[in-house]
Write an enzyme that holds these catalytic residues in place. Structure first.
Site, short mmCIF file in Angstrom:
data_model
loop_
_atom_site.label_atom_id
_atom_site.label_comp_id
_atom_site.label_asym_id
_atom_site.label_seq_id
_atom_site.Cartn_x
_atom_site.Cartn_y
_atom_site.Cartn_z
CB CYS A 175 1.50 -1.98 79.43
SG CYS A 175 0.27 -0.98 78.61
CG PHE A 195 9.26 4.42 83.62
CD1 PHE A 195 9.81 4.46 82.34
CD2 PHE A 195 9.12 3.17 84.23
CE1 PHE A 195 10.20 3.29 81.69
CE2 PHE A 195 9.50 2.01 83.60
CZ PHE A 195 10.04 2.08 82.32
P1 NAD Z 1 5.71 0.90 89.11
O1 NAD Z 1 4.65 -0.03 89.55
O2 NAD Z 1 7.08 0.70 89.65
O3 NAD Z 1 5.30 2.41 89.50
C1 NAD Z 1 4.08 2.96 89.11
C2 NAD Z 1 3.68 4.03 90.11
O4 NAD Z 1 3.45 3.42 91.38
C3 NAD Z 1 4.74 5.11 90.33
O5 NAD Z 1 4.12 6.37 90.37
C4 NAD Z 1 5.34 4.73 91.68
O6 NAD Z 1 5.78 5.86 92.41
C5 NAD Z 1 4.19 4.07 92.40
N1 NAD Z 1 4.63 3.03 93.34
C6 NAD Z 1 5.66 2.17 93.17
N2 NAD Z 1 5.74 1.34 94.24
C7 NAD Z 1 4.75 1.68 95.08
C8 NAD Z 1 4.32 1.19 96.36
N3 NAD Z 1 4.94 0.18 96.96
N4 NAD Z 1 3.26 1.78 96.94
C9 NAD Z 1 2.62 2.81 96.34
N5 NAD Z 1 2.99 3.31 95.13
C10 NAD Z 1 4.04 2.76 94.51
O7 NAD Z 1 5.71 0.89 87.51
P2 NAD Z 1 6.74 1.57 86.50
O8 NAD Z 1 8.02 0.81 86.53
O9 NAD Z 1 6.78 3.04 86.69
O10 NAD Z 1 5.98 1.31 85.11
C11 NAD Z 1 6.12 0.12 84.37
C12 NAD Z 1 4.95 -0.81 84.61
O11 NAD Z 1 3.72 -0.19 84.26
C13 NAD Z 1 5.02 -2.07 83.74
O12 NAD Z 1 4.67 -3.18 84.52
C14 NAD Z 1 3.98 -1.81 82.66
O13 NAD Z 1 3.44 -2.97 82.07
C15 NAD Z 1 2.95 -1.07 83.44
N6 NAD Z 1 2.04 -0.31 82.58
C16 NAD Z 1 0.77 -0.76 82.43
C17 NAD Z 1 -0.11 -0.10 81.59
C18 NAD Z 1 -1.52 -0.59 81.42
O14 NAD Z 1 -2.36 0.17 80.95
N7 NAD Z 1 -1.82 -1.82 81.78
C19 NAD Z 1 0.31 1.06 80.92
C20 NAD Z 1 1.60 1.52 81.11
C21 NAD Z 1 2.48 0.82 81.95
#
Ligand code: NAD
Length: 484
Positions: free
Chosen positions: A283, A151
């Site tokens: 992140c 998000f």
């Molecule tokens: P999230 O892991 O909750 O969701 C990310 C995506 O995964 C969403 O599209 C969601 O629908 C999907 N998803 C969630 N649970 C799932 C499951 N059990 N099975 C399959 N798909 C699933 O993350 P968020 O809350 O949207 O984003 C925040 C996180 O993203 C933080 O941990 C942040 O550090 C990380 N992030 C990392 C980077 C990077 O480049 N390392 C960049 C941006 C954000």
């Protein structure tokens, strides 16, 4: 007005999801429902995969120059709608308008780099590997790829992947964040304007059901994931189980080391922006400030003063410096961590829960929060809080600062503030984190460099962006030739 139900984009058409399951999309600054997003069915995923698979042979044969021209067009339409894209990000995510503009600019930069595909995708060769025998390595697109994205950069993260994937000649499916899906809707409207052949790009809204269907399909070649560590780890294993390549960029807990010789007048604003920018939901956000030796005394006061002065409010107000967090659930989690930090014995210097908003706001606001006397074993030091909470850790020397960084399972980013070339060099050499800043608070690689990450912050070998993207989205085929 009834909020509109978002559609999917499949095979060059906007299609309504047949799923009856809808989630509310809210403006975090007001809690108002601004749209409803469908949790699409597996049949809808199958249609998108089929469309992408059918489009692949023709798209692959489209010359790299023609594919690059689509990128130039895409850049132009994004520039034309720059402010609109930024405003949608603010509305769905809550970040301040200037940060949203930065996100749009970074997105466009990826399109610009991908437009270089005629030179980025060239292979290599060697004559006479044996007498009269030549060897060539050609880069070929591999098929249908997809991304599953978070998000916090709802426009940009899919654009870390899609432009490279399709410029290489692959076809693509985006599964946007179900929390912030609106900027991807607008982005796909722009993709529609540039008249790509149907099926080259597709979008299916939804949650894990969509993701599982993508990963279980034999017709999907690879996954780019960005999100939290537990989900990234799980999807990396699942991709392997189904024989797919995957790059999974995950969570973080980043340290900002401040040496005794740092120039505090310049370092403190950089630390503010790192920790409190995007309300800490990055992140690359600094989460722990590691104060080395006697820099602590002046630093503490300067940090508290600067954070107390940050103006919190609706991100559309140009004078606001920090917006709300994304959902009520996030707000509750962050408040929970503040309580936990107090229980663990950290000392609260600034309590964001006491924030007074002007007027009656139902938005998900919390002010900048600062703990000191934080130790690496505390939950507030270990866990990714993903909110505007700074922890200050005091150490005696550089080696102890590096130990604090390495005590975390994460390895996304780390920064040092110093005027010493020796410490800067040691930091660069020793620290195990993928994105390092030297007198830079947010070490965000530009589009022509890989967005790195190590340890539990990344699962895979090839990262998003840069040359890694070209390697990820292609197969290397080796041809060995002898003519009689
Ligand atoms: P999230 O892991 O909750 O969701 C990310 C995506 O995964 C969403 O599209 C969601 O629908 C999907 N998803 C969630 N649970 C799932 C499951 N059990 N099975 C399959 N798909 C699933 O993350 P968020 O809350 O949207 O984003 C925040 C996180 O993203 C933080 O941990 C942040 O550090 C990380 N992030 C990392 C980077 C990077 O480049 N390392 C960049 C941006 C954000």
């Amino acid at each position: 007005m009834t909020p509109k139900v978002l559609k999917n984009y499949i095979d060059g058409e906007w299609v309504e999801s047949k799923s009856g399951e809808l989630l509310d999309v809210r403006n975090p600054a007001t809690a108002e429902v601004i749209a409803r997003v469908p949790l699409s069915t597996t049949d809808e995923v199958t249609s998108a995969i089929q469309a992408a698979k059918t489009a692949f042979p023709g798209w692959r044969e489209t010359t790299p120059f023609t594919r690059a021209r689509y990128m130039f067009e895409l850049k132009n339409v994004m520039e034309d709608r720059f402010e609109e894209l930024a405003a949608v990000i603010v509305k769905e995510h809550g970040k301040i308008i200037d940060e949203a503009r930065g996100e749009v600019r970074r997105s466009i930069e990826n399109v610009e780099v991908a437009a270089g595909i005629p030179s980025l995708m060239t292979g290599y060769n060697l004559e006479d590997v044996s007498q009269g025998i030549d060897e060539d390595c050609v880069y070929q697109p591999a098929g249908v790829f997809c991304c599953v994205t978070p998000f916090n950069f709802p426009l940009m993260v899919p654009i870390w992947f899609l432009p490279y994937a399709i410029s290489c000649g692959n076809t693509y499916i985006v599964k946007p964040s179900e929390i912030c899906p609106l900027s991807q809707i607008l982005f796909f409207e722009l993709l529609e304007e540039i008249d790509l052949p149907p099926g080259v790009v597709n979008m299916v809204n939804g949650d894990k059901r969509v993701v599982n269907a993508l990963l279980e399909s034999p017709d999907v070649e690879g996954l780019s994931f960005v999100g939290s560590t537990p989900v990234g780890k799980y999807l990396y294993a699942k991709a392997a189980e189904h024989g797919k390549r995957a790059q999974c960029q995950a969570g973080a807990k980043n340290c900002l080391v401040v040496m005794q010789d740092a120039v505090l007048e310049q370092s403190v604003p950089a630390i503010m922006s790192s920790v409190f920018g995007t309300a800490g939901q990055r992140c690359l956000a600094g989460a722990l400030v590691v104060a080395v030796g006697d820099v602590y005394e002046p630093l503490e006061g300067m940090l508290v003063e600067a954070a107390s002065n940050l103006k919190v409010g609706d991100g559309m107000d140009e004078t606001v410096q920090m917006g709300p967090v994304v959902t009520q659930k996030s707000l509750d989690r962050i408040r929970g961590y503040i309580e936990k930090g107090i229980e663990e014995g950290a000392r609260l210097l600034l309590d964001g829960r006491e924030l007074q908003m002007e007027g009656n706001s139902d938005g998900y606001f919390i002010g900048p929060t600062i703990f000191t006397d934080v130790t690496p074993e505390m939950a507030i030091a270990r866990d990714e809080i993903f909110g505007p909470v700074m922890g200050i850790v005091r150490v005696d020397d550089f080696d102890q600062a590096v130990e604090v960084i390495h005590s975390s399972p994460y390895g996304n980013a780390a920064s040092i503030f110093t005027t010493s070339g020796k410490w800067a060099r040691e930091f660069k050499y020793r620290v195990q984190a993928g994105n390092l800043g030297i007198n830079i608070g947010i070490a965000a690689p530009v589009a022509s460099f890989p967005f790195s990450g190590m340890k539990d912050s990344f699962f895979g070998d090839l990262h998003g962006q840069g040359r890694d993207a070209i390697e990820f989205f292609t197969d290397r085929k080796v041809v060995i030739t002898r003519w009689f």
